[in-house]
Design a protein around this motif. Structure first.
Motif, PDB file in Angstrom:
ATOM      1  N   VAL A  23       1.046  -1.096   0.037  1.00  0.00           N
ATOM      2  CA  VAL A  23      -0.139   0.081  -0.169  1.00  0.00           C
ATOM      3  C   VAL A  23       0.533   1.370  -0.076  1.00  0.00           C
ATOM      4  CG1 VAL A  23      -1.851   1.227   1.143  1.00  0.00           C
ATOM      5  CG2 VAL A  23      -1.957  -1.282   1.051  1.00  0.00           C
ATOM      6  N   LYS A  25       0.018   4.496  -0.778  1.00  0.00           N
ATOM      7  CA  LYS A  25      -0.692   5.730  -0.555  1.00  0.00           C
ATOM      8  C   LYS A  25       0.071   6.392   0.200  1.00  0.00           C
ATOM      9  CE  LYS A  25      -3.313   4.606   3.632  1.00  0.00           C
ATOM     10  NZ  LYS A  25      -4.485   3.653   3.840  1.00  0.00           N
ATOM     11  N   ILE A  67      -7.983   0.324  -3.182  1.00  0.00           N
ATOM     12  CA  ILE A  67      -8.435   0.110  -1.902  1.00  0.00           C
ATOM     13  C   ILE A  67      -9.279   0.966  -1.120  1.00  0.00           C
ATOM     14  CG2 ILE A  67      -6.710  -1.794  -1.908  1.00  0.00           C
ATOM     15  CD1 ILE A  67      -5.161   0.083   0.062  1.00  0.00           C
ATOM     16  N   MET A 149     -13.610  -8.218   0.594  1.00  0.00           N
ATOM     17  CA  MET A 149     -12.605  -7.186   1.341  1.00  0.00           C
ATOM     18  C   MET A 149     -13.105  -6.783   2.289  1.00  0.00           C
ATOM     19  SD  MET A 149     -11.982  -3.822   1.808  1.00  0.00           S
ATOM     20  CE  MET A 149     -10.756  -2.489   0.854  1.00  0.00           C
ATOM     21  N   ILE A 151     -12.264  -4.336   6.336  1.00  0.00           N
ATOM     22  CA  ILE A 151     -11.354  -3.692   7.087  1.00  0.00           C
ATOM     23  C   ILE A 151     -11.926  -3.541   8.442  1.00  0.00           C
ATOM     24  CG2 ILE A 151     -10.088  -1.332   7.564  1.00  0.00           C
ATOM     25  CD1 ILE A 151     -11.195  -0.532   4.775  1.00  0.00           C
ATOM     26  N   MET A 181      -3.963  -5.928   7.447  1.00  0.00           N
ATOM     27  CA  MET A 181      -2.977  -4.871   7.158  1.00  0.00           C
ATOM     28  C   MET A 181      -1.933  -4.869   8.005  1.00  0.00           C
ATOM     29  SD  MET A 181      -6.271  -2.042   6.849  1.00  0.00           S
ATOM     30  CE  MET A 181      -5.607  -0.913   7.890  1.00  0.00           C
ATOM     31  N   SER A 182      -1.426  -3.714   8.092  1.00  0.00           N
ATOM     32  CA  SER A 182       0.229  -3.733   9.071  1.00  0.00           C
ATOM     33  C   SER A 182       0.101  -4.362  10.325  1.00  0.00           C
ATOM     34  CB  SER A 182       0.719  -2.542   9.096  1.00  0.00           C
ATOM     35  OG  SER A 182       1.358  -2.112   7.607  1.00  0.00           O
ATOM     36  N   ARG A 197      -2.983  -6.460   2.679  1.00  0.00           N
ATOM     37  CA  ARG A 197      -2.955  -5.021   2.107  1.00  0.00           C
ATOM     38  C   ARG A 197      -2.014  -4.282   3.142  1.00  0.00           C
ATOM     39  NH1 ARG A 197      -8.121  -5.530   2.588  1.00  0.00           N
ATOM     40  NH2 ARG A 197      -7.965  -4.235   4.407  1.00  0.00           N
ATOM     41  N   VAL A 198      -0.608  -4.307   3.023  1.00  0.00           N
ATOM     42  CA  VAL A 198       0.295  -3.750   3.972  1.00  0.00           C
ATOM     43  C   VAL A 198       1.039  -2.410   3.587  1.00  0.00           C
ATOM     44  CG1 VAL A 198       2.353  -4.402   5.304  1.00  0.00           C
ATOM     45  CG2 VAL A 198       0.883  -6.030   4.761  1.00  0.00           C
ATOM     46  N   GLY A 199       0.899  -1.516   4.468  1.00  0.00           N
ATOM     47  CA  GLY A 199       1.472  -0.038   4.113  1.00  0.00           C
ATOM     48  C   GLY A 199       2.691   0.248   4.977  1.00  0.00           C
ATOM     49  N   SER A 200       2.245   0.751   6.222  1.00  0.00           N
ATOM     50  CA  SER A 200       3.337   1.272   7.090  1.00  0.00           C
ATOM     51  C   SER A 200       4.294   0.077   7.328  1.00  0.00           C
ATOM     52  CB  SER A 200       2.668   1.918   8.520  1.00  0.00           C
ATOM     53  OG  SER A 200       1.668   0.903   8.594  1.00  0.00           O
ATOM     54  N   ARG A 206       3.041   6.724   7.157  1.00  0.00           N
ATOM     55  CA  ARG A 206       2.946   7.451   6.399  1.00  0.00           C
ATOM     56  C   ARG A 206       3.210   8.901   6.942  1.00  0.00           C
ATOM     57  NH1 ARG A 206      -0.269   3.336   5.266  1.00  0.00           N
ATOM     58  NH2 ARG A 206      -1.814   3.871   7.026  1.00  0.00           N
TER      59      ARG A 206
HETATM   60  C1  PLP Z   1      -4.113   2.461   4.455  1.00  0.00           C
HETATM   61  C2  PLP Z   1      -4.837   1.276   3.983  1.00  0.00           C
HETATM   62  C3  PLP Z   1      -3.988  -0.024   4.266  1.00  0.00           C
HETATM   63  C4  PLP Z   1      -2.674  -0.230   4.883  1.00  0.00           C
HETATM   64  O1  PLP Z   1      -2.530   0.236   6.265  1.00  0.00           O
HETATM   65  P1  PLP Z   1      -1.450  -0.048   7.046  1.00  0.00           P
HETATM   66  O2  PLP Z   1      -1.790   0.015   8.327  1.00  0.00           O
HETATM   67  O3  PLP Z   1      -0.295   1.179   6.761  1.00  0.00           O
HETATM   68  O4  PLP Z   1      -0.750  -1.403   6.635  1.00  0.00           O
HETATM   69  C5  PLP Z   1      -4.797  -1.249   4.095  1.00  0.00           C
HETATM   70  N1  PLP Z   1      -5.988  -1.166   3.704  1.00  0.00           N
HETATM   71  C6  PLP Z   1      -6.680   0.003   3.313  1.00  0.00           C
HETATM   72  C7  PLP Z   1      -8.115  -0.124   2.824  1.00  0.00           C
HETATM   73  C8  PLP Z   1      -6.134   1.067   3.536  1.00  0.00           C
HETATM   74  O5  PLP Z   1      -6.777   2.274   3.212  1.00  0.00           O
END
Ligand code: PLP
Length: 209
Positions: A23, A25, A67, A149, A151, A181-182, A197-200, A206
């Motif tokens: 991720v 973003k 996403i 999907m 959250i 996620m993370s 879905r892994v971002g941070s 971020r």
């Molecule tokens: C931002 C986001 C993520 C990633 O989040 P992290 O906690 O940084 O891994 C995953 N899914 C969705 C829908 C997001 O908006």
């Protein structure tokens, strides 16, 4: 990421069964470029405009997933840019996407977002309405769906939400689950996630907006 493979093996699954969606973003380009150079090919973005600015000229060999929520007036741009939309959650959007697939001669892979925690501020169809919505997408709009999907609510243990998503998917003949996620991707893998879905955890925190 090794931790995904370890979590997969620990639950008797193949590491290759779980796709890492990086991720990107709101991240500066440098860490994203590094992950890209290391061979990561699947990226997630939550805004059409931001994704366009970043990826439009770099689409070669990259799979791009939306996403974040999609407004119907952005459906045209989204269909032109993305490979996968993970946030299908209402009839108007289903219709707009079906129209754009036809107009652009291009079909994206689709996930229905389910609001498993029934949070008023969160997008997604309610669990009780998921079966009917999935049926409408398929029958009324001729859409092929790839999976579901979710959250989970930030302040609840995610396991029951992942289990609920898996149950709804199974009874609707959907094999793919985008969850985790993370903070909870290892749990998600245990509950059957086929993509996380892994971002941070991948890029670092971020920068605050
Ligand atoms: C931002 C986001 C993520 C990633 O989040 P992290 O906690 O940084 O891994 C995953 N899914 C969705 C829908 C997001 O908006």
């Amino acid at each position: 990421m090794d931790k995904i493979a370890i979590a997969a093996k620990a639950s008797g699954r193949d590491a290759g069964d779980v796709t890492l969606v990086a991720v990107s973003k709101q991240q500066p380009w440098d860490p994203v470029a590094q992950v890209l150079a290391a061979g990561q090919t699947v990226f997630g973005e939550n805004r059409v405009q931001e994704a366009q600015a970043r990826w439009a000229e770099r689409r070669n060999g990259v799979e791009l997933r939306l996403i974040g929520p999609l407004q119907t007036n952005k459906a045209k741009e989204a269909v032109a840019l993305f490979d996968v939309i993970e946030t299908l959650d209402r009839e108007r959007l289903a219709k707009a996407l079906a129209n754009e697939f036809q107009a652009q001669g291009r079909t994206l892979r689709l996930y229905v977002q389910v609001n498993t925690g029934e949070e008023p501020q969160k997008a997604g169809v309610l669990p009780a309405e998921a079966d009917a919505f999935i049926a409408r997408c398929r029958q009324a709009h001729g859409l092929e769906l790839e999976g579901l999907m979710c959250i989970p609510p930030a302040e609840e243990p995610p396991g029951p939400h992942f289990a609920l998503l898996a149950k709804i998917a199974a009874r609707n003949g959907l094999a793919r689950l985008s969850m985790g996620m993370s903070g909870d991707y290892e749990t998600a893998v245990r509950f059957g996630a086929t993509s996380v879905r892994v971002g941070s955890a991948l890029f670092g925190a971020r920068p605050s907006a």
